[in-house]
Design a protein around this motif. Sequence first.
Motif, PDB file in Angstrom:
ATOM      1  N   TRP A   9       0.792  -1.260  -0.142  1.00 22.16           N
ATOM      2  CA  TRP A   9      -0.103  -0.260   0.100  1.00 22.16           C
ATOM      3  C   TRP A   9       0.959   1.283  -0.147  1.00 22.16           C
ATOM      4  O   TRP A   9       0.494   2.319  -0.568  1.00 22.16           O
ATOM      5  CB  TRP A   9      -0.795   0.102   1.157  1.00 22.16           C
ATOM      6  CG  TRP A   9      -2.205  -0.893   0.916  1.00 22.16           C
ATOM      7  CD1 TRP A   9      -2.435  -2.115   1.319  1.00 22.16           C
ATOM      8  CD2 TRP A   9      -3.314  -0.542   0.292  1.00 22.16           C
ATOM      9  NE1 TRP A   9      -3.494  -2.221   1.058  1.00 22.16           N
ATOM     10  CE2 TRP A   9      -4.358  -1.371   0.292  1.00 22.16           C
ATOM     11  CE3 TRP A   9      -3.626   0.960  -0.559  1.00 22.16           C
ATOM     12  CZ2 TRP A   9      -5.328  -1.342  -0.354  1.00 22.16           C
ATOM     13  CZ3 TRP A   9      -4.703   0.888  -1.307  1.00 22.16           C
ATOM     14  CH2 TRP A   9      -5.835  -0.132  -1.056  1.00 22.16           C
ATOM     15  N   ALA A  12       1.934   1.451  -3.593  1.00 20.73           N
ATOM     16  CA  ALA A  12       0.734   1.768  -4.539  1.00 20.73           C
ATOM     17  C   ALA A  12       0.373   3.133  -4.268  1.00 20.73           C
ATOM     18  O   ALA A  12      -0.136   3.720  -5.500  1.00 20.73           O
ATOM     19  CB  ALA A  12      -0.220   0.583  -4.085  1.00 20.73           C
ATOM     20  N   VAL A  13      -0.065   3.621  -3.248  1.00 22.84           N
ATOM     21  CA  VAL A  13      -0.523   4.867  -3.084  1.00 22.84           C
ATOM     22  C   VAL A  13       0.045   6.180  -3.878  1.00 22.84           C
ATOM     23  O   VAL A  13      -0.483   6.814  -4.568  1.00 22.84           O
ATOM     24  CB  VAL A  13      -0.938   5.345  -1.570  1.00 22.84           C
ATOM     25  CG1 VAL A  13      -1.429   6.738  -1.333  1.00 22.84           C
ATOM     26  CG2 VAL A  13      -1.911   4.325  -1.100  1.00 22.84           C
ATOM     27  N   SER A  16       0.119   5.539  -7.480  1.00 24.50           N
ATOM     28  CA  SER A  16      -1.372   6.081  -7.985  1.00 24.50           C
ATOM     29  C   SER A  16      -1.367   7.538  -8.311  1.00 24.50           C
ATOM     30  O   SER A  16      -1.839   8.147  -9.171  1.00 24.50           O
ATOM     31  CB  SER A  16      -2.309   5.279  -7.282  1.00 24.50           C
ATOM     32  OG  SER A  16      -2.186   3.974  -7.154  1.00 24.50           O
ATOM     33  N   ALA A  19       0.449   8.730 -11.032  1.00 21.35           N
ATOM     34  CA  ALA A  19      -0.237   8.228 -12.391  1.00 21.35           C
ATOM     35  C   ALA A  19      -1.197   9.222 -12.515  1.00 21.35           C
ATOM     36  O   ALA A  19      -1.445   9.742 -13.868  1.00 21.35           O
ATOM     37  CB  ALA A  19      -0.540   6.857 -12.376  1.00 21.35           C
ATOM     38  N   LEU A  20      -1.909   9.800 -11.584  1.00 12.72           N
ATOM     39  CA  LEU A  20      -2.935  10.513 -11.675  1.00 12.72           C
ATOM     40  C   LEU A  20      -2.467  11.965 -11.997  1.00 12.72           C
ATOM     41  O   LEU A  20      -3.281  12.602 -13.055  1.00 12.72           O
ATOM     42  CB  LEU A  20      -3.887  10.515 -10.471  1.00 12.72           C
ATOM     43  CG  LEU A  20      -5.125  11.420 -10.394  1.00 12.72           C
ATOM     44  CD1 LEU A  20      -6.146  11.006 -11.408  1.00 12.72           C
ATOM     45  CD2 LEU A  20      -5.588  11.559  -8.955  1.00 12.72           C
TER      46      LEU A  20
END
Length: 275
Positions: A9, A12-13, A16, A19-20
């Motif tokens: 996590w 990943a956070v 992410s 990527a956003l």
Amino acid sequence: MPGMRLSRWLLAVPMSLLALATIYPLLFTANVAMKTRRDYILDRFSLTDALRWDNISTAWNSAGMSRYFVNSLLVVALSVVLLLLLGSMAGFALSQLRFRGSSALFLGCLAGLFVPFQVVMVPLARIMADTALIDTYPGLILVYVAQFLPFTVFLMTSYYKMIPSEIIDAARIDGNSVYGVYRRIMLPLGTPALLSVGILNTLFCWNDVLMALVMMPSAEHRTLMVGVTSLRGQYSDDIPTFASGVLIAAIPVLVVYLFLQRQIADGVAAGSTKG
């Protein structure tokens, strides 16, 4: 097990969010390109209520983006072909053919990686003007080849060093000349590296603004990225049309990244392996 999930996590956070943050500008540009000028002035951040292609059509036809697109295709294609040809030949010679001064020549190519275009921009522009190559396609192609050839030579040399010299010796025993070894052995074996470095050089040339702006002052010979920058002044009061031009320029790069991302990653990592 809980520790592994927590570490995933934690990785990943932020990935992410990154990527956003990368995707959002493209989505925002596409959304603006679909709005009318009135809708953009009233609320620039709202979602468009319909897909309108008028702005893209205006940018493509009236603003000359179609001509700039063709100019970029011509210059980039010829530049990349020359870069791959010269880079693969130099990489073969520097990695497999032993001759006096080869190490110094390779170091000279490496030194070229650390010379930004801004340093040589003024003298290069004068040389090109004296040889009547300013505002010509051959002039810009030569500039691209000179600027990105050290990078190409470095990657191809690093890749060709991994090929066992016994293969070269066997080919020479079979009666192949140096050119025959290059054409029949090195080019087929170097296809993965050629594909990777070709994609990277295509992206470098396609996204360039400064070199094309210096070498192509006339509107007729502008490349796509220079044409996009000119739209900002021409359509300063029509942001949706300007966003359409940005979208047209970004789509080819996006397509390359989506379908050839593995080759791009291989090309970036190609020079990190020692022969």
